[in-house]
Design a protein around this motif. Structure first.
Motif, PDB file in Angstrom:
ATOM      1  N   GLN A   1       2.650   1.540   3.170  1.00  0.00           N
ATOM      2  CA  GLN A   1       2.756   2.988   2.971  1.00  0.00           C
ATOM      3  C   GLN A   1       2.476   3.416   1.534  1.00  0.00           C
ATOM      4  OE1 GLN A   1       6.644   3.891   4.458  1.00  0.00           O
ATOM      5  NE2 GLN A   1       6.083   3.429   6.581  1.00  0.00           N
ATOM      6  N   GLN A   2       2.970   2.652   0.553  1.00  0.00           N
ATOM      7  CA  GLN A   2       2.857   3.056  -0.842  1.00  0.00           C
ATOM      8  C   GLN A   2       1.798   2.281  -1.617  1.00  0.00           C
ATOM      9  OE1 GLN A   2       6.730   2.612  -2.557  1.00  0.00           O
ATOM     10  NE2 GLN A   2       7.723   3.864  -0.998  1.00  0.00           N
ATOM     11  N   GLY A   3       1.331   1.184  -1.043  1.00  0.00           N
ATOM     12  CA  GLY A   3       0.413   0.308  -1.767  1.00  0.00           C
ATOM     13  C   GLY A   3      -0.997   0.838  -1.864  1.00  0.00           C
ATOM     14  N   ARG A   4      -1.681   0.335  -2.867  1.00  0.00           N
ATOM     15  CA  ARG A   4      -3.097   0.630  -3.051  1.00  0.00           C
ATOM     16  C   ARG A   4      -3.887  -0.362  -2.209  1.00  0.00           C
ATOM     17  NH1 ARG A   4      -5.464  -0.621  -8.410  1.00  0.00           N
ATOM     18  NH2 ARG A   4      -7.465  -1.083  -7.534  1.00  0.00           N
ATOM     19  N   ARG A   5      -4.779   0.138  -1.373  1.00  0.00           N
ATOM     20  CA  ARG A   5      -5.509  -0.707  -0.434  1.00  0.00           C
ATOM     21  C   ARG A   5      -6.908  -1.002  -0.946  1.00  0.00           C
ATOM     22  NH1 ARG A   5      -8.934   0.548   3.779  1.00  0.00           N
ATOM     23  NH2 ARG A   5      -9.105  -1.063   5.335  1.00  0.00           N
ATOM     24  N   THR A   6      -7.283  -2.283  -0.844  1.00  0.00           N
ATOM     25  CA  THR A   6      -8.625  -2.745  -1.167  1.00  0.00           C
ATOM     26  C   THR A   6      -9.063  -3.613   0.002  1.00  0.00           C
ATOM     27  OG1 THR A   6      -7.996  -2.809  -3.494  1.00  0.00           O
ATOM     28  CG2 THR A   6     -10.020  -3.916  -2.904  1.00  0.00           C
ATOM     29  N   ALA A   7     -10.323  -3.481   0.413  1.00  0.00           N
ATOM     30  CA  ALA A   7     -10.765  -4.203   1.605  1.00  0.00           C
ATOM     31  C   ALA A   7     -12.064  -4.947   1.367  1.00  0.00           C
ATOM     32  CB  ALA A   7     -10.926  -3.237   2.765  1.00  0.00           C
TER      33      ALA A   7
ATOM     34  N   LEU B   1      -6.244  -5.905   1.409  1.00  0.00           N
ATOM     35  CA  LEU B   1      -5.165  -6.189   0.463  1.00  0.00           C
ATOM     36  C   LEU B   1      -4.426  -4.907   0.146  1.00  0.00           C
ATOM     37  CD1 LEU B   1      -3.786  -8.092  -1.677  1.00  0.00           C
ATOM     38  CD2 LEU B   1      -5.531  -7.290  -3.261  1.00  0.00           C
ATOM     39  N   HIS B   2      -3.111  -4.955   0.272  1.00  0.00           N
ATOM     40  CA  HIS B   2      -2.248  -3.834  -0.083  1.00  0.00           C
ATOM     41  C   HIS B   2      -1.400  -4.299  -1.268  1.00  0.00           C
ATOM     42  CE1 HIS B   2      -3.041  -1.687   3.736  1.00  0.00           C
ATOM     43  NE2 HIS B   2      -3.258  -2.921   4.160  1.00  0.00           N
ATOM     44  N   PHE B   3      -1.489  -3.579  -2.399  1.00  0.00           N
ATOM     45  CA  PHE B   3      -0.750  -3.973  -3.603  1.00  0.00           C
ATOM     46  C   PHE B   3       0.205  -2.868  -4.022  1.00  0.00           C
ATOM     47  CE2 PHE B   3      -0.361  -3.724  -8.257  1.00  0.00           C
ATOM     48  CZ  PHE B   3       0.362  -4.876  -8.456  1.00  0.00           C
ATOM     49  N   VAL B   4       1.451  -3.261  -4.276  1.00  0.00           N
ATOM     50  CA  VAL B   4       2.459  -2.353  -4.812  1.00  0.00           C
ATOM     51  C   VAL B   4       3.015  -3.004  -6.072  1.00  0.00           C
ATOM     52  CG1 VAL B   4       4.679  -1.230  -4.420  1.00  0.00           C
ATOM     53  CG2 VAL B   4       3.116  -1.547  -2.528  1.00  0.00           C
ATOM     54  N   ALA B   5       2.879  -2.324  -7.208  1.00  0.00           N
ATOM     55  CA  ALA B   5       3.433  -2.852  -8.458  1.00  0.00           C
ATOM     56  C   ALA B   5       4.949  -2.923  -8.340  1.00  0.00           C
ATOM     57  CB  ALA B   5       3.030  -1.961  -9.628  1.00  0.00           C
ATOM     58  N   GLY B   6       5.517  -3.941  -8.938  1.00  0.00           N
ATOM     59  CA  GLY B   6       6.958  -4.119  -8.871  1.00  0.00           C
ATOM     60  C   GLY B   6       7.414  -5.096  -9.930  1.00  0.00           C
ATOM     61  N   PRO B   7       8.684  -5.465  -9.872  1.00  0.00           N
ATOM     62  CA  PRO B   7       9.208  -6.402 -10.873  1.00  0.00           C
ATOM     63  C   PRO B   7       8.642  -7.806 -10.655  1.00  0.00           C
ATOM     64  CG  PRO B   7      10.851  -5.951  -9.191  1.00  0.00           C
ATOM     65  CD  PRO B   7       9.693  -5.048  -8.912  1.00  0.00           C
ATOM     66  N   PRO B   8       8.598  -8.610 -11.721  1.00  0.00           N
ATOM     67  CA  PRO B   8       8.114  -9.986 -11.576  1.00  0.00           C
ATOM     68  C   PRO B   8       8.997 -10.757 -10.609  1.00  0.00           C
ATOM     69  CG  PRO B   8       8.346  -9.396 -13.885  1.00  0.00           C
ATOM     70  CD  PRO B   8       8.932  -8.286 -13.088  1.00  0.00           C
TER      71      PRO B   8
END
Length: 147
Positions: A22-28, A34-41
């Motif tokens: 829902q919140q991730g940036r999608r690349t295909a 690929l769905h990426f959501v920035a977060g803590p390490p």
């Protein structure tokens, strides 16, 4: 680096997958989404390989194994956050080397990894060769060669 893939670097809960979708940036690419959501390490990996991709568990597990191995090796270079990879039908018929290259290319396309050869064309100052000095004609410095 160890060959393990511990639980703390896996996306495991349904809520974590939902957040990435829902919140991730999608690349295909043709092989993956690929769905990426920035977060803590640390950087964490979630995989979704459905029966539509390959009806046989052996094939689905092969795709996941290749992606986990590539992620394990690239993890120190990746931005912190959750990476959820959804395999597409074409991945089932693709050999392991091409699955790995496709995954790395997708990470580069998403901006999670630097592109290959991003170092530029000018070598860093530390690796540049020192300037050469021609032999002096002054016999007093001892550097001239006898004729």
């Amino acid at each position: 680096m160890t060959a393990r893939f511990p639980r703390h670097v896996r996306v495991r809960a349904r809520a974590e997958y939902d957040r990435a979708f829902q919140q991730g940036r999608r690349t295909a690419s043709p092989l993956f989404s690929l769905h990426f959501v920035a977060g803590p390490p640390p950087a964490r990996l979630g995989l979704a390989v459905s029966r539509k991709v390959d009806p046989h568990a052996v094939g689905r597990n092969r795709i996941k194994r290749v992606l986990r191995d590539a992620f394990r090796q690239l993890r120190p270079q990746l931005r912190a956050g959750d990476y959820v990879v959804v395999a597409r039908r074409a991945a089932a018929d693709t050999e392991n080397r091409l699955l790995r290259e496709g995954f790395i290319g997708l990470l580069q396309q998403a901006g999670a990894l630097p592109p290959p050869g991003a170092g530029g064309t000018i070598p860093p100052a530390a690796t540049a060769a020192p300037p050469s000095h021609p032999a002096s004609d002054d016999p007093a410095d001892g550097s001239s060669l006898p004729a």
